[in-house]
Write a protein that holds these residues in place. Structure first.
Motif, short mmCIF file in Angstrom:
data_model
loop_
_atom_site.label_atom_id
_atom_site.label_comp_id
_atom_site.label_asym_id
_atom_site.label_seq_id
_atom_site.Cartn_x
_atom_site.Cartn_y
_atom_site.Cartn_z
N ASP A 33 2.29 -9.16 -7.00
CA ASP A 33 3.37 -8.22 -7.27
C ASP A 33 3.54 -7.28 -6.08
O ASP A 33 2.75 -6.36 -5.87
CB ASP A 33 3.04 -7.42 -8.53
N GLY A 34 4.55 -7.53 -5.26
CA GLY A 34 4.86 -6.67 -4.13
C GLY A 34 4.11 -6.97 -2.85
O GLY A 34 4.09 -6.15 -1.93
N TRP A 35 3.49 -8.13 -2.73
CA TRP A 35 2.79 -8.49 -1.50
C TRP A 35 2.72 -10.00 -1.35
O TRP A 35 2.85 -10.75 -2.31
CB TRP A 35 1.38 -7.91 -1.47
N VAL A 45 3.47 -6.02 2.56
CA VAL A 45 3.40 -5.27 1.31
C VAL A 45 4.69 -4.49 1.16
O VAL A 45 5.16 -3.86 2.11
CB VAL A 45 2.19 -4.30 1.35
N SER A 46 5.26 -4.51 -0.03
CA SER A 46 6.48 -3.76 -0.28
C SER A 46 6.23 -2.27 -0.09
O SER A 46 5.09 -1.80 -0.22
CB SER A 46 7.00 -4.02 -1.71
N GLU A 48 6.92 0.19 -1.99
CA GLU A 48 6.39 0.81 -3.20
C GLU A 48 4.89 0.55 -3.34
O GLU A 48 4.11 1.45 -3.63
CB GLU A 48 7.13 0.29 -4.44
N LYS A 49 4.48 -0.70 -3.13
CA LYS A 49 3.07 -1.08 -3.23
C LYS A 49 2.26 -0.40 -2.12
O LYS A 49 1.13 0.04 -2.34
CB LYS A 49 2.95 -2.61 -3.13
N TRP A 50 2.84 -0.30 -0.93
CA TRP A 50 2.19 0.37 0.21
C TRP A 50 1.88 1.82 -0.15
O TRP A 50 0.78 2.31 0.08
CB TRP A 50 3.09 0.30 1.44
N LYS A 52 1.46 3.22 -3.00
CA LYS A 52 0.41 3.32 -4.01
C LYS A 52 -0.97 2.99 -3.43
O LYS A 52 -1.96 3.59 -3.82
CB LYS A 52 0.70 2.38 -5.18
N SER A 53 -1.03 2.03 -2.52
CA SER A 53 -2.32 1.51 -2.06
C SER A 53 -2.84 2.10 -0.75
O SER A 53 -4.04 2.27 -0.58
CB SER A 53 -2.22 -0.01 -1.89
#
Length: 150
Positions: A33-35, A45-46, A48-50, A52-53
């Motif tokens: 999801d997102g990567w 990595v999207s 949004e995911k970036w 968060k992570s």
């Protein structure tokens, strides 16, 4: 410590996936999801995911700031393949020579710099599976020698 992957933040995961698959001449090996990741060691990595992570900054202050360097054994072949891509003119940021080795600078869809450098080596390192064929773990040899043993 060993570098496992280069992780790149992208705005449009679908478009960047196509761009990097075309550049790396391979399709993704893993995704979520997102990567998504390629066997060659690149993960995108999207945004949004970036955030968060990986990000320590707010979304609007997290800049794109990566430069990747790849070596290719056949630079002329790489340039030929690049020349038949539809978007070649829009992504070349520069060309030149460094230490007698040619290079080309490309911009990915998020304006990250990707440098493709002519390899300075005429030998190859082999994965564990290929070493089993060679029957001499850790041996560095020319491609011609490997093909004869295979």
């Amino acid at each position: 410590m060993q570098l496992v992957h280069s992780v790149i933040k992208v705005t449009d995961i679908k478009f960047s996936r196509q761009w990097y698959s075309s550049l790396l001449f391979e399709d993704i090996s893993q995704s979520g999801d997102g990567w998504c990741s390629w066997r060659s060691g690149v993960t995108i990595v999207s945004k949004e995911k970036w955030n968060k992570s990986f990000s320590l900054l707010p979304d609007d202050q997290s800049p794109t700031c990566i430069s990747l360097v790849f070596e290719v054994p056949s630079f002329d072949r790489f340039l030929h393949i690049l020349s038949i891509r539809d978007d070649r003119a829009s992504i070349i940021a520069g060309e030149g020579s460094y230490g007698g080795r040619r290079y080309i600078k490309l911009l990915d869809p998020d304006m990250n710099i990707v440098v493709v450098l002519e390899s300075g080596f005429d030998y190859a390192y082999f994965s564990d599976g290929e070493r089993n064929v060679v029957n001499n773990p850790g041996e560095i040899m020319g491609m011609e020698s490997f093909q004869k043993k295979k």
